[in-house]
Design a protein around this motif. Sequence first.
Motif, short mmCIF file in Angstrom:
data_model
loop_
_atom_site.label_atom_id
_atom_site.label_comp_id
_atom_site.label_asym_id
_atom_site.label_seq_id
_atom_site.Cartn_x
_atom_site.Cartn_y
_atom_site.Cartn_z
N LEU A 1 0.83 -1.19 0.00
CA LEU A 1 0.00 0.00 0.00
C LEU A 1 0.87 1.25 0.00
CD1 LEU A 1 -2.59 -1.09 2.74
CD2 LEU A 1 -2.70 -1.46 0.25
N THR A 2 0.43 2.27 -0.74
CA THR A 2 1.16 3.54 -0.82
C THR A 2 0.36 4.63 -0.15
OG1 THR A 2 2.24 2.92 -2.90
CG2 THR A 2 2.15 5.28 -2.36
N ILE A 3 1.03 5.37 0.74
CA ILE A 3 0.40 6.50 1.44
C ILE A 3 0.63 7.76 0.62
CG2 ILE A 3 0.29 7.80 3.59
CD1 ILE A 3 1.61 5.34 4.95
N SER B 1 1.19 9.01 11.17
CA SER B 1 2.31 8.85 12.11
C SER B 1 2.45 7.36 12.42
CB SER B 1 2.07 9.65 13.40
OG SER B 1 0.84 9.31 14.00
N TRP B 2 3.70 6.91 12.41
CA TRP B 2 4.01 5.50 12.65
C TRP B 2 4.25 5.28 14.13
CZ3 TRP B 2 4.16 1.74 8.82
CH2 TRP B 2 4.11 2.18 7.49
N GLY B 3 3.84 4.10 14.60
CA GLY B 3 4.12 3.69 15.97
C GLY B 3 4.67 2.29 15.96
N ALA B 4 4.79 1.71 17.13
CA ALA B 4 5.28 0.33 17.23
C ALA B 4 4.17 -0.61 16.79
CB ALA B 4 5.71 0.04 18.65
N GLY B 5 4.28 -1.08 15.54
CA GLY B 5 3.26 -1.98 15.01
C GLY B 5 1.93 -1.30 14.76
N SER B 6 1.97 0.01 14.47
CA SER B 6 0.72 0.73 14.24
C SER B 6 0.93 1.88 13.26
CB SER B 6 0.17 1.28 15.56
OG SER B 6 1.03 2.30 16.08
N LEU B 7 -0.17 2.34 12.70
CA LEU B 7 -0.15 3.48 11.80
C LEU B 7 -1.38 4.32 12.12
CD1 LEU B 7 1.16 4.89 9.26
CD2 LEU B 7 -0.56 3.63 7.91
N SER B 8 -1.18 5.59 12.46
CA SER B 8 -2.29 6.49 12.79
C SER B 8 -2.48 7.47 11.65
CB SER B 8 -2.02 7.25 14.09
OG SER B 8 -1.88 6.35 15.18
N VAL B 9 -3.71 7.60 11.17
CA VAL B 9 -4.05 8.56 10.13
C VAL B 9 -4.56 9.81 10.81
CG1 VAL B 9 -5.43 9.01 8.09
CG2 VAL B 9 -4.57 6.69 8.51
N ASN B 10 -3.83 10.90 10.70
CA ASN B 10 -4.15 12.13 11.41
C ASN B 10 -4.94 13.12 10.58
OD1 ASN B 10 -2.54 11.10 13.58
ND2 ASN B 10 -0.72 11.79 12.49
N ALA B 11 -4.85 13.00 9.27
CA ALA B 11 -5.56 13.90 8.37
C ALA B 11 -5.88 13.13 7.09
CB ALA B 11 -4.73 15.15 8.07
N SER B 12 -6.66 13.73 6.24
CA SER B 12 -7.12 13.05 5.04
C SER B 12 -5.95 12.68 4.12
CB SER B 12 -8.09 13.96 4.28
OG SER B 12 -8.49 13.36 3.06
N THR B 13 -5.94 11.42 3.69
CA THR B 13 -4.95 10.95 2.73
C THR B 13 -5.44 9.67 2.09
OG1 THR B 13 -2.65 10.32 2.39
CG2 THR B 13 -3.69 9.59 4.43
N LEU B 14 -5.01 9.41 0.89
CA LEU B 14 -5.34 8.16 0.21
C LEU B 14 -4.28 7.11 0.53
CD1 LEU B 14 -6.41 9.37 -3.36
CD2 LEU B 14 -7.89 8.47 -1.56
N ILE B 15 -4.74 5.88 0.82
CA ILE B 15 -3.84 4.75 0.99
C ILE B 15 -4.33 3.68 0.02
CG2 ILE B 15 -2.90 3.04 2.58
CD1 ILE B 15 -3.46 4.93 4.86
N THR B 16 -3.56 3.47 -1.03
CA THR B 16 -4.00 2.60 -2.11
C THR B 16 -2.94 1.56 -2.45
OG1 THR B 16 -3.12 4.15 -3.75
CG2 THR B 16 -5.43 4.43 -3.13
N SER B 17 -3.40 0.46 -3.06
CA SER B 17 -2.46 -0.58 -3.48
C SER B 17 -1.67 -0.10 -4.69
CB SER B 17 -3.21 -1.87 -3.81
OG SER B 17 -4.11 -1.67 -4.88
N THR B 18 -0.41 -0.56 -4.78
CA THR B 18 0.45 -0.15 -5.89
C THR B 18 0.10 -0.87 -7.18
OG1 THR B 18 2.08 -1.79 -5.18
CG2 THR B 18 2.34 0.45 -4.34
N GLY B 19 -0.67 -1.93 -7.07
CA GLY B 19 -1.09 -2.68 -8.26
C GLY B 19 -2.45 -3.28 -8.01
#
Length: 332
Positions: free
Chosen positions: A288-290, A297-315
Motif C-alpha cells: 500500500l502507498t500512502i 504517524s508511525w508507531g510500534a506496530g501501528s499506523l495512525s491517520v491524522n488527516a485526510s490521505t489516500l492509501i491505495t495498493s500499488t497494483g
Amino acid sequence: PEGQPLTFDWDFGDGSQGTGASVAHTYTTKGTYNVVLRVSDDLRTSTADPIVIEVGAPPVPSIAEPADNALFRAGDLIQLRGSGTDADGVLTNDAFRWTVRFTHNEHVHPYITNAIGTPCAPAGSTCLSFTIPSSGHDFSEDTGYEIRLDVTDTDGNTGTDVVSIVPDKVDLTFNSNVPGGITFSLDQIPRTGPFIYDALIGFQHTISAPATVTSGGDLYVFDSWSNGPATATQTITVSAVDETFTASYVNTGPTPRVTAGLQALYTFDTGSGSTVFDISGVGTPIDLTIADPANVSWGAGSLSVNASTLITSTGAATKLNTAIPASNAITL
C-alpha cells in the motif's frame, strides 16, 4: 371569482332540502343529522364540510372503572365498568360499546373495538375485562391504553366518556466490563451498551450478549451475568425495582491472528516512509502507498491517520478479487 350569481342548496339530513344563503329548518324527530351545504355559480359547485345536528339530549355515559390514569402491570386483569343516563328514555345493555386502544407515542393500535359488555352490578351497569400482556409489544417510551365507552340512545344520539391507564415501570440498565462497551440484543433488537430501558413491571424481555468481543486488540469471552446466568442469552421478568444487568467477560489476551485462507498481512512494522508492506508471503504482495505521508504517524506496530490521505495498493489486488468471491467471506 367570475362574478356569477351564487345559489345555495341545503340538505338537512332528514330528507328535507332548502335553498338560500340563510335558511331555517325544524326537525320533528329526535336523532343525529348531518347538514350539507352546496354552493354553485352554474360553472362550479363546492360542498362544505357537514354540520352535525343533534336533536334531543344525548345520553351521558360514565366510566366507573378503571380510574383515569390508573397504573397497570403485566398480567393485570383490567376490569371495565360503566353506566349511563338518558333524559329521553331507558338505556339497555346493547346501547353501550367499549373501545380500547393501545397508545404508543404519536400513534395508536386497535385493541378492542365496539365490544358489548355484560350487564353487571349495580343495576344499569355494563362490564368488560382484558388482561395486560406479559410479552410481545412492550411498554417502553410513552405507552398506555385509552378506554372509551360510547352509549347511543333510541333516538340515535351518542355520548362518550374516555379514561386512560398508564404502565407502572422501572429502569433496567445493561452494561458490561468490556472497555468501550458491547452491542446487546434486547428482544432481538440491537442496542449499544451501556443503555437504560424503561420497562413494565412483570413484563418478560430476552437479553443477549455476544459470545466473544474484540476490544483494544484483546479477545473477551462471555463468562456470566451479574444476576447469575452463565449463558449469553437470558429471559428476565421485570421486578418492581430498578435493576442493573452486567455482562461479565474474561480477557483472554491478544486476538489470535487469522491464518486460514490468509491473503494479505500488514503489521505496520516499517516505522516510517510512505509504503505499508504486505508480508503475508502469499502470492504477489499487495503493498500500500500512502499519498500524503505527512498526514500519518508511525508507531510500534501501528499506523495512525491524522488527516485526510489516500492509501491505495500499488497494483491490482488480484488475489483478493479472486479469493473473496470464491469463499463469499472476508475477515479483517
